[in-house]
Enzyme design. Structure first.
Site, PDB file in Angstrom:
ATOM      1  N   GLU A   1      39.114  35.485  45.679  1.00  0.00           N
ATOM      2  CA  GLU A   1      37.719  35.550  44.474  1.00  0.00           C
ATOM      3  C   GLU A   1      36.599  34.885  45.454  1.00  0.00           C
ATOM      4  OE1 GLU A   1      41.051  35.680  41.268  1.00  0.00           O
ATOM      5  OE2 GLU A   1      40.793  34.615  42.977  1.00  0.00           O
TER       6      GLU A   1
ATOM      7  N   ALA B   1      42.045  42.006  39.336  1.00  0.00           N
ATOM      8  CA  ALA B   1      41.651  42.752  38.436  1.00  0.00           C
ATOM      9  C   ALA B   1      41.291  44.248  38.931  1.00  0.00           C
ATOM     10  CB  ALA B   1      39.958  41.880  37.381  1.00  0.00           C
TER      11      ALA B   1
END
Length: 258
Positions: free
Chosen positions: A132, A63
């Protein structure tokens, strides 16, 4: 265009086209990926898709953190309310086979995109990771679910909990990718596999993919029954008859998807 799609010889090549941002996913590219998946699913001139990234550094670095800050709406509004925005990337689905040609970094959402594909081919310079947890998040684009199904519990937990990256050789060893090739040969290798798939009977290919995924969630007896039902559906299809005629006449079959 942050995402491009080109179709030739029944193969759709979808390219993440933000090399200046390591092909990171922003809202515009997410929307265009959904459009590309819909096109692959519905176009009769497409039998198989290839997903790759522009440039030589990255397939997709995940992202775009600069453009994906938390929205103003509550999670409950977005998750349970009317669907007004871009659906989650984890919902990308097509009945047709997808090949990921991994030309560099496949990190976070980039690796999740790759795991949405049925076959993964990597350049020898590719790098993989789900980092993440290192920024206070989780791989919520399907990563926590698909990585375990792709490579098994122990290797999956190692990647999920450490956030560490692995190289292409290790990805091949644990089964995250099917093949590793020199970077200069990646596009040709992916297209060669796609051409083999595109030459097969389209309905049979879709049925085989569907059975493999649905059957993986069923007890064996139920999966075998579903397989027989699908075989019966295909038994009298025009393509199956054409396949037998072509074999008898010693020629290449001309499949029509009927």
């Amino acid at each position: 265009m942050p995402v491009t799609i080109e179709v030739s010889d029944f193969i759709a090549t979808v390219t993440l086209n933000r090399p200046e941002a390591m092909n990171a996913i922003d809202p515009e590219s997410a929307a265009q990926l959904h459009e590309a998946w819909r096109a692959i699913s519905t176009r009769e001139d497409v039998r198989v898709g290839i997903l790759t990234g522009a440039g030589e550094r990255a397939f997709c670095a995940g992202a775009d953190l600069k453009k994906t800050m938390p929205p103003a709406e509550s999670f409950a509004e977005l998750h349970f309310g009317p669907m007004t925005g871009i659906p989650p990337m984890s919902t990308l689905q097509t009945p047709k086979p997808m090949i990921a040609a991994l030309n560099g970094f496949a990190l976070g959402g980039g690796l999740e995109l790759a795991m949405l594909c049925d076959i993964r081919i990597a350049a020898d310079t590719a790098t993989f990771g789900l980092p993440e947890v290192g920024i206070g998040s989780i791989p919520a684009g399907g990563g926590t679910q698909r990585i375990v199904r792709a490579i098994g519990q122990s290797d999956a937990m190692l990647m999920l909990l450490t956030g560490e990256r692995i190289d292409a050789r290790e990805a091949l060893r644990i089964g995250l990718v099917s093949r590793v090739v020199p970077g200069a040969e990646l596009a040709a290798a992916a297209r060669s596999i796609a051409s083999r798939i595109a030459a097969n009977a389209p309905l049979a290919v879709v049925a085989a993919k569907r059975l493999a995924y649905i059957g993986g969630e069923l007890p064996l007896a139920a999966g075998l029954e579903l397989e027989q039902q699908s075989f019966g559906n295909l038994r009298d299809s025009g393509d199956r008859i054409e396949g037998r005629r072509a074999f008898a006449e010693k020629r290449q079959p001309r499949f029509q998807g009927r």
